[in-house]
Write an enzyme that holds these catalytic residues in place. Structure first.
Site, PDB file in Angstrom:
ATOM      1  N   HIS A  33       4.270   7.404  -4.631  1.00 32.78           N
ATOM      2  CA  HIS A  33       3.414   7.741  -3.694  1.00 32.78           C
ATOM      3  C   HIS A  33       4.250   7.684  -2.143  1.00 32.78           C
ATOM      4  CE1 HIS A  33       0.250   7.352  -6.663  1.00 32.78           C
ATOM      5  NE2 HIS A  33      -0.292   8.237  -6.127  1.00 32.78           N
ATOM      6  N   LYS A  54       0.873   4.666   1.815  1.00 38.43           N
ATOM      7  CA  LYS A  54      -0.170   4.179   0.870  1.00 38.43           C
ATOM      8  C   LYS A  54      -0.133   2.429   0.819  1.00 38.43           C
ATOM      9  CE  LYS A  54      -1.829   4.808  -4.130  1.00 38.43           C
ATOM     10  NZ  LYS A  54      -3.263   5.146  -3.393  1.00 38.43           N
TER      11      LYS A  54
END
Length: 241
Positions: free
Chosen positions: A131, A135
């Protein structure tokens, strides 16, 4: 239909709002976040979509229970107690909860469960997720759901090995879980089933966050027609087959 979005000014909330405004199905689109509110207690909505923060859960559940409004929950990071609260509330209202609203990702959940059920203990299993660098949690909620789906297929829970460093030979039966953070990666997940003869790799990559927003709106349309209970995107997939 009238839609209320919790977390409307967040990344996902704003995407959902923008998509809903282009769909004539939605007549009124209201929003709530930490800085503004459409005073949901004084309005009647047909469905609520929550992409806010775990700290807002009690407010969301209270509204939906009092007004008997179906609820879609895309927020992640809940405690065990909060998950129990969601389950308890689903006895009164229909709730669809999913760690990932992408239909493709939910197909992956089904595929890894089926693969694990066939292979059982014949493969080493490694899960990798990637990600963007902003995040905050790891592993991702979707990676956790992948592992849960694998364990459902295996019929038992396994030891989870989060990353490896130093001398750490692989234990038989463990599931490796690895997180990568960098750049603007929207979401990449892969489940690997590896043995001496072959590797089965099941992969999902999201190219745009709109895929999650569209899935959330599909979930909202689905949950409005359901009886009280706790649903997932798998139930929506079953309806589509």
């Amino acid at each position: 239909m009238d839609l209320l979005i919790y977390g409307v000014n967040g990344h996902m909330g704003s995407l959902i709002k923008n998509l809903a405004e282009k769909d004539s199905y939605w007549r009124v689109i209201g929003g709530v976040d930490s800085e503004m509110s459409d005073d949901p207690m004084n309005n009647r909505y047909d469905v609520v979509v929550d992409f806010s923060h775990p700290s807002a859960l009690q407010d969301v559940l209270q509204l939906c229970k009092e007004k008997k409004i179906p609820l879609v929950i895309g927020t992640t990071g809940f405690s065990k107690e909060q998950l129990e609260d969601i389950k308890f509330a689903s006895a009164k209202i229909p709730i669809l909860q999913s760690t990932n609203m992408s239909l493709g990702m939910n197909l992956l959940f089904r595929l890894v469960e089926q693969t694990a059920a066939v292979l059982k203990d014949k493969s080493d299993i490694e899960v990798i997720e990637s990600h963007h660098n902003r995040k905050k949690d790891a592993p991702s909620g979707s990676a956790r759901t992948i592992v849960e789906s694998i364990e459902k297929g295996l019929g038992e829970e396994k030891k989870h090995q989060h990353g490896r460093v130093g001398e750490c030979p692989r234990e038989k039966g463990e599931i490796g879980i690895h997180a990568i953070r960098g750049g603007n990666i929207v979401g990449y997940h892969e489940a690997n089933f590896i043995n001496d003869l072959e590797t089965i790799k099941i992969v999902h990559e999201a190219h745009n966050r709109s895929v999650f927003a569209q899935g959330a709106l599909d979930a909202a349309k689905f949950i409005m027609d359901q009886e009280p209970g706790l649903y997932t995107m798998k139930d929506l997939l079953n309806l589509m087959v």
